[in-house]
Design a protein around this motif. Sequence first.
Motif, PDB file in Angstrom:
ATOM      1  N   ALA A 201       0.778  -1.159   0.229  1.00 42.49           N
ATOM      2  CA  ALA A 201       0.004   0.012   0.120  1.00 42.49           C
ATOM      3  C   ALA A 201       0.785   1.241  -0.156  1.00 42.49           C
ATOM      4  N   HIS A 202       2.079   1.027   0.621  1.00 44.18           N
ATOM      5  CA  HIS A 202       2.846   2.295   0.678  1.00 44.18           C
ATOM      6  C   HIS A 202       4.298   1.881  -0.090  1.00 44.18           C
ATOM      7  N   GLY A 203       4.756   2.718  -1.064  1.00 42.01           N
ATOM      8  CA  GLY A 203       6.051   2.143  -1.604  1.00 42.01           C
ATOM      9  C   GLY A 203       6.057   1.445  -2.856  1.00 42.01           C
ATOM     10  N   GLU A 204       7.161   1.199  -3.606  1.00 42.19           N
ATOM     11  CA  GLU A 204       7.499   0.571  -4.849  1.00 42.19           C
ATOM     12  C   GLU A 204       6.970  -1.044  -4.798  1.00 42.19           C
ATOM     13  N   PRO A 205       6.645  -1.515  -5.945  1.00 42.98           N
ATOM     14  CA  PRO A 205       6.616  -3.014  -5.856  1.00 42.98           C
ATOM     15  C   PRO A 205       7.683  -3.610  -5.453  1.00 42.98           C
ATOM     16  N   VAL A 206       7.714  -4.699  -4.733  1.00 37.19           N
ATOM     17  CA  VAL A 206       8.775  -5.533  -4.206  1.00 37.19           C
ATOM     18  C   VAL A 206       9.294  -6.897  -5.056  1.00 37.19           C
ATOM     19  N   GLU A 207      10.227  -6.831  -5.539  1.00 40.37           N
ATOM     20  CA  GLU A 207      10.572  -8.221  -6.446  1.00 40.37           C
ATOM     21  C   GLU A 207      11.386  -9.119  -5.750  1.00 40.37           C
ATOM     22  N   LYS A 208      11.609 -10.304  -6.093  1.00 41.26           N
ATOM     23  CA  LYS A 208      12.138 -11.164  -5.018  1.00 41.26           C
ATOM     24  C   LYS A 208      11.730 -11.194  -3.439  1.00 41.26           C
ATOM     25  N   PRO A 209      10.463 -11.183  -3.228  1.00 45.50           N
ATOM     26  CA  PRO A 209       9.728 -10.887  -2.013  1.00 45.50           C
ATOM     27  C   PRO A 209      10.140 -11.721  -0.901  1.00 45.50           C
ATOM     28  N   GLN A 210      10.499 -12.958  -1.192  1.00 51.92           N
ATOM     29  CA  GLN A 210      10.829 -14.068  -0.225  1.00 51.92           C
ATOM     30  C   GLN A 210      12.256 -13.441   0.481  1.00 51.92           C
ATOM     31  N   ARG A 211      12.942 -13.243  -0.406  1.00 49.88           N
ATOM     32  CA  ARG A 211      14.227 -12.663   0.336  1.00 49.88           C
ATOM     33  C   ARG A 211      14.294 -11.301   1.158  1.00 49.88           C
ATOM     34  N   PHE A 212      13.294 -10.519   0.631  1.00 53.50           N
ATOM     35  CA  PHE A 212      12.674  -9.193   1.074  1.00 53.50           C
ATOM     36  C   PHE A 212      12.523  -9.478   2.408  1.00 53.50           C
ATOM     37  N   VAL A 213      11.372 -10.538   2.815  1.00 55.43           N
ATOM     38  CA  VAL A 213      10.762 -10.769   3.828  1.00 55.43           C
ATOM     39  C   VAL A 213      11.658 -11.532   4.850  1.00 55.43           C
ATOM     40  N   ARG A 214      12.520 -12.394   4.421  1.00 56.20           N
ATOM     41  CA  ARG A 214      13.558 -12.859   5.173  1.00 56.20           C
ATOM     42  C   ARG A 214      14.247 -11.749   5.842  1.00 56.20           C
ATOM     43  N   GLY A 215      14.743 -10.690   5.108  1.00 52.14           N
ATOM     44  CA  GLY A 215      15.305  -9.457   5.730  1.00 52.14           C
ATOM     45  C   GLY A 215      14.419  -8.821   6.603  1.00 52.14           C
ATOM     46  N   LEU A 216      13.310  -8.737   6.457  1.00 49.37           N
ATOM     47  CA  LEU A 216      12.358  -8.144   7.609  1.00 49.37           C
ATOM     48  C   LEU A 216      12.344  -8.886   8.802  1.00 49.37           C
ATOM     49  N   ALA A 217      12.172 -10.247   8.583  1.00 51.62           N
ATOM     50  CA  ALA A 217      12.286 -10.999   9.833  1.00 51.62           C
ATOM     51  C   ALA A 217      13.545 -10.997  10.521  1.00 51.62           C
ATOM     52  N   GLY A 218      14.768 -10.975   9.898  1.00 54.55           N
ATOM     53  CA  GLY A 218      16.007 -10.951  10.569  1.00 54.55           C
ATOM     54  C   GLY A 218      16.143  -9.484  11.239  1.00 54.55           C
ATOM     55  N   HIS A 219      15.398  -8.594  10.568  1.00 49.38           N
ATOM     56  CA  HIS A 219      15.729  -7.324  11.323  1.00 49.38           C
ATOM     57  C   HIS A 219      14.872  -6.929  12.532  1.00 49.38           C
ATOM     58  N   ARG A 220      13.868  -7.747  12.691  1.00 47.62           N
ATOM     59  CA  ARG A 220      12.874  -7.880  13.794  1.00 47.62           C
ATOM     60  C   ARG A 220      13.835  -8.639  14.982  1.00 47.62           C
ATOM     61  N   LYS A 221      14.550  -9.778  14.469  1.00 49.07           N
ATOM     62  CA  LYS A 221      15.281 -10.362  15.539  1.00 49.07           C
ATOM     63  C   LYS A 221      16.345  -9.789  15.927  1.00 49.07           C
ATOM     64  N   GLN A 222      16.982  -9.255  15.238  1.00 44.18           N
ATOM     65  CA  GLN A 222      18.097  -8.069  15.681  1.00 44.18           C
ATOM     66  C   GLN A 222      17.657  -7.027  16.585  1.00 44.18           C
ATOM     67  N   ARG A 223      16.358  -6.383  16.311  1.00 48.58           N
ATOM     68  CA  ARG A 223      15.755  -5.763  17.312  1.00 48.58           C
ATOM     69  C   ARG A 223      15.372  -6.183  18.633  1.00 48.58           C
ATOM     70  N   GLU A 224      15.212  -7.483  18.499  1.00 50.90           N
ATOM     71  CA  GLU A 224      14.805  -8.057  19.957  1.00 50.90           C
ATOM     72  C   GLU A 224      16.242  -8.357  20.643  1.00 50.90           C
ATOM     73  N   GLY A 225      17.423  -8.846  19.879  1.00 49.77           N
ATOM     74  CA  GLY A 225      18.707  -9.092  20.482  1.00 49.77           C
ATOM     75  C   GLY A 225      18.937  -7.628  20.917  1.00 49.77           C
ATOM     76  N   GLN A 226      18.693  -6.550  20.449  1.00 50.65           N
ATOM     77  CA  GLN A 226      19.368  -5.144  21.045  1.00 50.65           C
ATOM     78  C   GLN A 226      18.660  -4.971  22.300  1.00 50.65           C
ATOM     79  N   ILE A 227      17.221  -4.995  22.387  1.00 44.55           N
ATOM     80  CA  ILE A 227      16.680  -5.117  23.528  1.00 44.55           C
ATOM     81  C   ILE A 227      17.155  -5.901  24.601  1.00 44.55           C
ATOM     82  N   LEU A 228      17.274  -7.202  24.406  1.00 47.07           N
ATOM     83  CA  LEU A 228      18.048  -8.018  25.416  1.00 47.07           C
ATOM     84  C   LEU A 228      19.325  -7.589  25.725  1.00 47.07           C
ATOM     85  N   ARG A 229      19.862  -6.999  24.773  1.00 40.13           N
ATOM     86  CA  ARG A 229      21.351  -6.472  25.298  1.00 40.13           C
ATOM     87  C   ARG A 229      21.239  -5.283  26.108  1.00 40.13           C
ATOM     88  N   LEU A 230      20.240  -4.152  26.026  1.00 35.57           N
ATOM     89  CA  LEU A 230      20.146  -3.050  26.706  1.00 35.57           C
ATOM     90  C   LEU A 230      19.677  -3.595  28.068  1.00 35.57           C
TER      91      LEU A 230
END
Length: 285
Positions: A201-230
């Motif tokens: 709904a916002h932004g350009e079409p996403v090609e190779k979407p599975q790779r993109f989604v894997r990146g999004l999931a990895g980003h959230r895991k990273q955020r979670e790790g940051q929270i636990l470290r803090l």
Amino acid sequence: MTNQSTGLSQELHPLVRRVLAPNPSAFTYSGTQTYLVGRGELAVIDPGPDIEAHVEAILGATAGERIVAIVCTHTHRDHSPATRALKAATGAPIIGCAPLALEDDGPRADAAFDVDYVPDRVLADGEQISGPGWTIEVVATPGHTSNHLCFALLEAKALFTGDHVMGWSTSVISPPDGDMADYMASLDKLMARDDLVYYPAHGEPVEKPQRFVRGLAGHRKQREGQILRLLREQERPIPSMVEKMYVGVDPRLHGAAGRSVLAHLIDLETRGMVARDGDQWRLAA
Ligand SMILES: [Zn+2]
């Protein structure tokens, strides 16, 4: 910004056109994109905010054609309010996500809910609607909101992802309606599919979407790790975590970032990894 102007439709695929609404903001990027699916008889996905010029643009782009379904991914106010004007103008039924009465208990971080949304029919996961040459299948994706749906256009192997996956930013997950565990499960659900392209709904079409989604999931895991470290350093309130985690991010987005941090914390709390005392969060003993 997208290479698109408001008021005109732009063809992305023989079965897919988009019309950009004039509602740019820190949360909507260049604005909400309304998708027109099919030719002659068509479905409109996410009519957008109730802005007269935008409704006129949708009607102008479909002049001589018949809108047979008005479809919504979720009921944030930048997505569903124009359903009413479009239904009044065309007589087409509103078919899509469930209505939602739940109000956000936090600051107005993300878009507010459209409490006046009244669907003629609520669609469940796996249900299909169709027209000449097109078939849309519902893919339920709770997380950004509890009622969020994506829509697969089977003939194009395309997925309209609403705000679940966006082309320009990560989604805001704002409790209590937004739910991080649901969101992560909904990302897994998309990774298991073989769509070729996403139309968010916002932004350009996403090609190779599975790779993109894997990146999004990895980003959230990273955020979670940051929270636990803090929290390993010391107990903290959410603003102290946002300050350290979102360095360089537009301060207008810090409220929304705080909601996503809260969503992570609630998820971690459910998993027994963190606990809270008032505003202070700490590692669980
Ligand atoms: Zn939204």
